[in-house]
Design a protein around this motif. Structure first.
Motif, PDB file in Angstrom:
ATOM      1  N   LEU A  12       0.807  -1.218   0.000  1.00  0.00           N
ATOM      2  CA  LEU A  12       0.000   0.000   0.000  1.00  0.00           C
ATOM      3  C   LEU A  12       0.843   1.273   0.000  1.00  0.00           C
ATOM      4  N   GLY A  13       2.170   1.118  -0.069  1.00  0.00           N
ATOM      5  CA  GLY A  13       3.067   2.267  -0.106  1.00  0.00           C
ATOM      6  C   GLY A  13       4.173   2.151   0.916  1.00  0.00           C
ATOM      7  N   GLY A  14       5.107   3.073   0.822  1.00  0.00           N
ATOM      8  CA  GLY A  14       6.225   3.036   1.746  1.00  0.00           C
ATOM      9  C   GLY A  14       7.070   4.282   1.647  1.00  0.00           C
ATOM     10  N   GLU A  15       8.047   4.343   2.539  1.00  0.00           N
ATOM     11  CA  GLU A  15       8.966   5.474   2.564  1.00  0.00           C
ATOM     12  C   GLU A  15      10.297   5.050   3.150  1.00  0.00           C
ATOM     13  N   VAL A  16      11.320   5.825   2.846  1.00  0.00           N
ATOM     14  CA  VAL A  16      12.662   5.611   3.383  1.00  0.00           C
ATOM     15  C   VAL A  16      12.921   6.693   4.424  1.00  0.00           C
ATOM     16  N   ASP A  53      25.750  10.587  13.501  1.00  0.00           N
ATOM     17  CA  ASP A  53      26.357   9.652  12.548  1.00  0.00           C
ATOM     18  C   ASP A  53      25.397   9.329  11.397  1.00  0.00           C
ATOM     19  N   GLY A  54      24.083   9.330  11.653  1.00  0.00           N
ATOM     20  CA  GLY A  54      23.083   9.168  10.595  1.00  0.00           C
ATOM     21  C   GLY A  54      23.183   7.908   9.779  1.00  0.00           C
ATOM     22  N   HIS A  55      23.661   6.819  10.372  1.00  0.00           N
ATOM     23  CA  HIS A  55      23.878   5.593   9.612  1.00  0.00           C
ATOM     24  C   HIS A  55      22.706   4.616   9.664  1.00  0.00           C
ATOM     25  N   ARG A  56      21.699   4.891  10.441  1.00  0.00           N
ATOM     26  CA  ARG A  56      20.548   3.993  10.552  1.00  0.00           C
ATOM     27  C   ARG A  56      19.495   4.409   9.527  1.00  0.00           C
ATOM     28  N   VAL A  57      19.036   3.428   8.749  1.00  0.00           N
ATOM     29  CA  VAL A  57      18.056   3.667   7.691  1.00  0.00           C
ATOM     30  C   VAL A  57      16.896   2.696   7.884  1.00  0.00           C
TER      31      VAL A  57
END
Length: 101
Positions: free
Chosen positions: A37-41, A48-52
């Motif tokens: 039904l959809g998604g996002e990143v 550090d911003g390394h978690r996705v």
């Protein structure tokens, strides 16, 4: 509806490239999966911003089983080429919304 959260720790220096891959290739592919039904990143806002995270919404368990197989509850899905960006294999968790708004 089921919300699936795919979480990964991305290697330093590869976050921008990996996020671009997810947005340009992975999300469009998911959009074609029956029952998605959809998604996002989402990218961590820490220093550090390394978690996705890839947060997707699915119609039901049958749709998730069709996409991820019989072990959908514990099996993350990824392409072999994606592993070179990751510090370790991704993890998945699932949630049922209690209310929508």
């Amino acid at each position: 509806m089921i919300v699936r959260i795919w979480a990964a720790q991305v290697l330093a220096g590869h976050v921008d490239e990996f996020c671009a891959l997810l947005v340009s290739e992975v999300l469009p592919g998911l959009a074609e999966a029956d029952g998605c039904l959809g998604g996002e990143v989402l990218r961590s806002m820490t220093d550090d911003g390394h978690r996705v995270l890839v947060v997707t919404r699915w119609r039901d368990e049958a749709a998730l089983r069709g996409y991820a197989g019989p072990m959908w509850r514990i099996r993350p899905v990824w392409a072999e080429g994606e592993l070179r960006y990751l510090g370790h294999p991704p993890e998945v968790t699932h949630y049922r919304p209690l209310a929508t708004g």
